[in-house]
Write an enzyme that holds these catalytic residues in place. Structure first.
Site, PDB file in Angstrom:
ATOM      1  CB  ILE A  94      -0.889   0.021   1.270  1.00 11.17           C
ATOM      2  CG1 ILE A  94      -1.694  -1.290   1.374  1.00 11.17           C
ATOM      3  CG2 ILE A  94      -1.820   1.232   1.259  1.00 11.17           C
ATOM      4  CD1 ILE A  94      -2.663  -1.514   0.251  1.00 11.17           C
ATOM      5  CG  ASN A 109      -3.194  -0.684  -8.418  1.00  8.06           C
ATOM      6  OD1 ASN A 109      -2.147  -1.284  -8.579  1.00  8.06           O
ATOM      7  ND2 ASN A 109      -4.224  -1.208  -7.765  1.00  8.06           N
ATOM      8  CG  HIS A 111      -7.690  -4.951  -8.072  1.00 11.40           C
ATOM      9  ND1 HIS A 111      -6.918  -5.378  -7.014  1.00 11.40           N
ATOM     10  CD2 HIS A 111      -8.909  -5.519  -7.918  1.00 11.40           C
ATOM     11  CE1 HIS A 111      -7.656  -6.187  -6.250  1.00 11.40           C
ATOM     12  NE2 HIS A 111      -8.855  -6.283  -6.776  1.00 11.40           N
TER      13      HIS A 111
HETATM   14  C1  GRF Z   1      -1.489  -8.567 -11.875  1.00  4.93           C
HETATM   15  O1  GRF Z   1      -2.628  -9.329 -12.208  1.00  4.93           O
HETATM   16  C2  GRF Z   1      -1.878  -7.483 -10.915  1.00  4.93           C
HETATM   17  O2  GRF Z   1      -3.160  -6.954 -11.145  1.00  4.93           O
HETATM   18  C3  GRF Z   1      -1.886  -8.249  -9.618  1.00  4.93           C
HETATM   19  O3  GRF Z   1      -0.755  -9.096  -9.684  1.00  4.93           O
HETATM   20  C4  GRF Z   1      -0.502  -9.369 -11.060  1.00  4.93           C
HETATM   21  C5  GRF Z   1       0.907  -8.929 -11.333  1.00  4.93           C
HETATM   22  O4  GRF Z   1       1.311  -9.552 -12.507  1.00  4.93           O
HETATM   23  N1  GRF Z   1      -1.789  -7.353  -8.485  1.00  4.93           N
HETATM   24  P1  GRF Z   1       2.727  -9.151 -13.179  1.00  4.93           P
HETATM   25  O5  GRF Z   1       3.755  -9.012 -12.052  1.00  4.93           O
HETATM   26  O6  GRF Z   1       2.505  -7.862 -13.906  1.00  4.93           O
HETATM   27  O7  GRF Z   1       3.014 -10.313 -14.098  1.00  4.93           O
END
Ligand code: GRF
Length: 202
Positions: A94, A109, A111
């Site tokens: 965070i 961000n 998600h």
């Molecule tokens: C992504 O799906 C992101 O939304 C989530 O973790 C994953 C990270 O994937 N928090 P990467 O490290 O970009 O391959």
């Protein structure tokens, strides 16, 4: 636009941005990645950055006496690269008050769920456990909440009966990577205004 990307893991979202910029050229795309930051070392995301010849930095929470000191260090290390936009792509911490004060309104961000459903660190697992029939991904601006900032774009992914968390997350990431590349390019090329919970891309 100058992008700093924050990662915590495999960095495939970072890679999607790097590939798009290499393919289209930074001028046509409207942005270039100038540095990659992480909250931990020895992750594929940092290797991807190094392969692209980019400066990287690591700010581990445990290396600092307090969360506030970590926040200040991450802020300074990021500010050193003078970003126009900070992209949190799988960054699993965070962001602190100082970071938000310095870059607020310029932090994206991504998600892996359809916010406001399933916020937090286990959005894919939570959607699966809940029995959702569709889920997806959200690209949003970061505010002082957790996954609560103004939504820019979302992509829908169906949940299949045979899905486990990793299969579903992989399918979400396919949509997420192209959504993030499209949104970052649009914001960089056209500029934007945040009006309450609405994002206007001029
Ligand atoms: C992504 O799906 C992101 O939304 C989530 O973790 C994953 C990270 O994937 N928090 P990467 O490290 O970009 O391959």
């Amino acid at each position: 636009a100058r992008l700093v990307v924050l990662v915590s893991g495999s960095g495939t979202n970072l890679q999607a941005l790097l590939d798009a910029i290499a393919e289209q050229g930074p001028d046509a795309y409207g942005a270039e990645v100038v540095a990659v930051g992480a909250d931990r070392g020895a992750i594929a995301g940092l290797e991807r950055a190094e392969r692209a010849g980019l400066p990287t930095y690591v700010c581990r929470v445990k290396d600092y006496g307090s969360r506030e000191e970590w926040d200040a260090a991450l802020t300074e290390a990021t500010a050193a690269h003078e970003p126009d936009l900070v992209v949190s792509a799988g960054f699993m911490k965070i962001l602190g008050k100082e970071f938000l004060a310095r870059f607020g309104g310029r932090i994206l961000n991504t998600h892996p769920a359809l916010l406001p459903s399933f916020p937090g660190a286990h959005g894919v697992r939570d959607a699966l456990a809940y029995g959702a029939k569709v889920t997806g991904c959200t690209v949003h601006f970061v505010d002082d909440g957790v996954d609560t900032g103004p939504i820019i774009a979302q992509g829908v992914v169906e949940v299949r009966d045979e899905d486990d968390e990793s299969a579903l997350h992989e399918r979400i990431k396919e949509v997420e990577r192209s959504l993030l590349v499209e949104v970052v390019g649009r914001l960089a090329r056209h500029g934007y205004r945040i009006e309450g919970r609405k994002v206007r891309i001029s």
